[in-house]
Write a protein that holds these residues in place. Structure first.
Motif, PDB file in Angstrom:
ATOM      1  N   MET A  51       0.836  -1.196   0.000  1.00 39.06           N
ATOM      2  CA  MET A  51       0.000   0.000   0.000  1.00 39.06           C
ATOM      3  C   MET A  51       0.869   1.243   0.000  1.00 39.06           C
ATOM      4  O   MET A  51       1.816   1.360   0.774  1.00 39.06           O
ATOM      5  CB  MET A  51      -0.906   0.020   1.235  1.00 39.06           C
ATOM      6  N   SER A  52       0.556   2.179  -0.870  1.00 39.95           N
ATOM      7  CA  SER A  52       1.271   3.441  -0.930  1.00 39.95           C
ATOM      8  C   SER A  52       0.418   4.566  -0.383  1.00 39.95           C
ATOM      9  O   SER A  52      -0.819   4.499  -0.403  1.00 39.95           O
ATOM     10  CB  SER A  52       1.658   3.779  -2.386  1.00 39.95           C
ATOM     11  N   ARG A  53       1.077   5.595   0.106  1.00 43.34           N
ATOM     12  CA  ARG A  53       0.388   6.808   0.556  1.00 43.34           C
ATOM     13  C   ARG A  53       0.495   7.825  -0.572  1.00 43.34           C
ATOM     14  O   ARG A  53       1.591   8.244  -0.937  1.00 43.34           O
ATOM     15  CB  ARG A  53       1.030   7.319   1.847  1.00 43.34           C
ATOM     16  N   ILE A  54      -0.653   8.197  -1.129  1.00 43.48           N
ATOM     17  CA  ILE A  54      -0.701   9.004  -2.347  1.00 43.48           C
ATOM     18  C   ILE A  54      -1.500  10.272  -2.086  1.00 43.48           C
ATOM     19  O   ILE A  54      -2.627  10.217  -1.589  1.00 43.48           O
ATOM     20  CB  ILE A  54      -1.358   8.210  -3.490  1.00 43.48           C
ATOM     21  N   THR A  55      -0.914  11.414  -2.422  1.00 44.80           N
ATOM     22  CA  THR A  55      -1.607  12.697  -2.332  1.00 44.80           C
ATOM     23  C   THR A  55      -1.896  13.178  -3.742  1.00 44.80           C
ATOM     24  O   THR A  55      -0.979  13.329  -4.550  1.00 44.80           O
ATOM     25  CB  THR A  55      -0.765  13.738  -1.580  1.00 44.80           C
ATOM     26  N   VAL A  56      -3.181  13.399  -4.043  1.00 48.14           N
ATOM     27  CA  VAL A  56      -3.608  13.792  -5.388  1.00 48.14           C
ATOM     28  C   VAL A  56      -4.073  15.241  -5.370  1.00 48.14           C
ATOM     29  O   VAL A  56      -5.082  15.571  -4.730  1.00 48.14           O
ATOM     30  CB  VAL A  56      -4.738  12.885  -5.902  1.00 48.14           C
ATOM     31  N   GLN A  90      -3.625   4.345   0.407  1.00 51.66           N
ATOM     32  CA  GLN A  90      -4.048   5.399   1.334  1.00 51.66           C
ATOM     33  C   GLN A  90      -3.995   6.718   0.575  1.00 51.66           C
ATOM     34  O   GLN A  90      -2.912   7.201   0.247  1.00 51.66           O
ATOM     35  CB  GLN A  90      -3.127   5.428   2.548  1.00 51.66           C
ATOM     36  N   VAL A  91      -5.154   7.309   0.305  1.00 51.11           N
ATOM     37  CA  VAL A  91      -5.231   8.452  -0.596  1.00 51.11           C
ATOM     38  C   VAL A  91      -5.705   9.703   0.123  1.00 51.11           C
ATOM     39  O   VAL A  91      -6.678   9.670   0.893  1.00 51.11           O
ATOM     40  CB  VAL A  91      -6.190   8.156  -1.768  1.00 51.11           C
ATOM     41  N   VAL A  95       1.931  22.406  -0.152  1.00 50.82           N
ATOM     42  CA  VAL A  95       2.259  21.103  -0.730  1.00 50.82           C
ATOM     43  C   VAL A  95       3.068  20.277   0.261  1.00 50.82           C
ATOM     44  O   VAL A  95       2.817  19.083   0.452  1.00 50.82           O
ATOM     45  CB  VAL A  95       3.016  21.264  -2.058  1.00 50.82           C
ATOM     46  N   ALA A  96       4.033  20.896   0.907  1.00 50.34           N
ATOM     47  CA  ALA A  96       4.869  20.175   1.864  1.00 50.34           C
ATOM     48  C   ALA A  96       4.041  19.623   3.017  1.00 50.34           C
ATOM     49  O   ALA A  96       4.232  18.477   3.445  1.00 50.34           O
ATOM     50  CB  ALA A  96       5.962  21.098   2.385  1.00 50.34           C
ATOM     51  N   ALA A  97       3.105  20.416   3.517  1.00 45.49           N
ATOM     52  CA  ALA A  97       2.278  19.977   4.640  1.00 45.49           C
ATOM     53  C   ALA A  97       1.386  18.802   4.253  1.00 45.49           C
ATOM     54  O   ALA A  97       1.173  17.879   5.052  1.00 45.49           O
ATOM     55  CB  ALA A  97       1.432  21.138   5.143  1.00 45.49           C
ATOM     56  N   LEU A  98       0.870  18.828   3.035  1.00 47.91           N
ATOM     57  CA  LEU A  98      -0.074  17.798   2.603  1.00 47.91           C
ATOM     58  C   LEU A  98       0.602  16.533   2.095  1.00 47.91           C
ATOM     59  O   LEU A  98      -0.061  15.507   1.928  1.00 47.91           O
ATOM     60  CB  LEU A  98      -0.988  18.364   1.512  1.00 47.91           C
ATOM     61  N   THR A  99       1.890  16.600   1.848  1.00 52.17           N
ATOM     62  CA  THR A  99       2.591  15.432   1.310  1.00 52.17           C
ATOM     63  C   THR A  99       3.593  14.831   2.288  1.00 52.17           C
ATOM     64  O   THR A  99       4.303  13.890   1.934  1.00 52.17           O
ATOM     65  CB  THR A  99       3.318  15.795   0.000  1.00 52.17           C
ATOM     66  N   LYS A 100       3.635  15.349   3.484  1.00 53.63           N
ATOM     67  CA  LYS A 100       4.539  14.776   4.481  1.00 53.63           C
ATOM     68  C   LYS A 100       4.138  13.323   4.740  1.00 53.63           C
ATOM     69  O   LYS A 100       2.996  13.021   5.068  1.00 53.63           O
ATOM     70  CB  LYS A 100       4.477  15.583   5.779  1.00 53.63           C
ATOM     71  N   GLY A 101       5.073  12.435   4.560  1.00 54.60           N
ATOM     72  CA  GLY A 101       4.797  11.016   4.750  1.00 54.60           C
ATOM     73  C   GLY A 101       4.258  10.318   3.522  1.00 54.60           C
ATOM     74  O   GLY A 101       4.055   9.099   3.534  1.00 54.60           O
ATOM     75  N   ALA A 102       4.034  11.060   2.440  1.00 60.54           N
ATOM     76  CA  ALA A 102       3.503  10.451   1.228  1.00 60.54           C
ATOM     77  C   ALA A 102       4.596   9.726   0.448  1.00 60.54           C
ATOM     78  O   ALA A 102       5.771  10.093   0.496  1.00 60.54           O
ATOM     79  CB  ALA A 102       2.859  11.505   0.339  1.00 60.54           C
ATOM     80  N   ASP A 103       4.190   8.699  -0.280  1.00 60.78           N
ATOM     81  CA  ASP A 103       5.098   8.007  -1.196  1.00 60.78           C
ATOM     82  C   ASP A 103       5.044   8.601  -2.592  1.00 60.78           C
ATOM     83  O   ASP A 103       6.014   8.501  -3.346  1.00 60.78           O
ATOM     84  CB  ASP A 103       4.731   6.518  -1.270  1.00 60.78           C
TER      85      ASP A 103
END
Length: 214
Positions: free
Chosen positions: A1-6, A27-28, A58-66
């Protein structure tokens, strides 16, 4: 499972990427400027408001994202390059653990049978030029990045790209459209989303552009 921010998750392409990724168990986080635009999200998807051109957002919303997926668009060419800059900044801030960027690109930078960009060929529609210029500049911005940022730019066909059905079948190319027996390049938004999520799961086009078609 990947953590993806769209980013651009309320749009025609972004919403389908969200649905495709969620259906596969990823995890989206679905991001739009206006939180009210994010309606009827799949179960388990987190909604968030954010500005794809703001590095801090962008940095705040993608922290921990793959993976960071950019499916944004508009007639302002600066939108695209600012989005690239903000995503690259967020990825760099996390160093080697930073997320990979996947960008919904444009088809105008693809090459026709004569090796000419569709944008530069006679007859390119004037009404699409602002969008095409932005996407061409975005691709140039990615190509100018160093190896400290990992990205993939996925171009749809230059003309026949529209909502349709998901078949799960497609072919890939690099700088020339993938054409069918009728000489036309086509893909639905649904199969485009499938191709993009396939690329997240099985990276094959690191730091380069590719395209898809039937």
């Amino acid at each position: 499972m990947s953590r993806i921010t769209v980013f651009g998750a309320a749009g025609k392409a972004g919403s389908r990427v969200v649905a495709e990724a969620a259906a596969r168990g990823h995890q989206v986080t679905a991001v739009a400027r206006d939180l009210d635009a994010l309606t009827a999200l799949p179960d388990g998807v987190q909604a968030a408001a954010g500005d794809v051109t703001d590095p801090e957002s962008v940095a705040a919303l993608t922290k921990g994202a793959d993976a960071i997926v950019l499916t944004v668009g508009g007639p302002d060419a600066a939108l695209y390059t600012n989005a690239v800059s903000a995503a690259a900044s967020a990825a760099r801030a996390l160093g080697l653990a930073g997320p990979r960027i996947l960008h919904m690109g444009g088809g105008a930078s693809l090459l026709n049978s004569e090796g000419v960009r569709f944008f530069d060929a006679p007859g390119f529609p004037e009404e699409f030029k602002p969008y095409a210029i932005g996407q061409i500049r975005a691709l140039d911005a990615y190509l100018a990045l160093g190896d400290d940022v990992t990205w993939t730019y996925l171009s749809p066909p230059p003309v026949h790209f529209a909502p349709g059905t998901r078949s799960g079948h497609y072919r890939t190319g690099l700088d020339h459209p993938v054409v069918g027996d009728d000489g036309q390049a086509r893909i639905s938004y649904e199969d485009y989303a499938a191709a993009l999520v396939d690329e997240i799961e099985n990276p094959r086009h690191l730091n380069r552009r590719f395209t898809v078609g039937y």
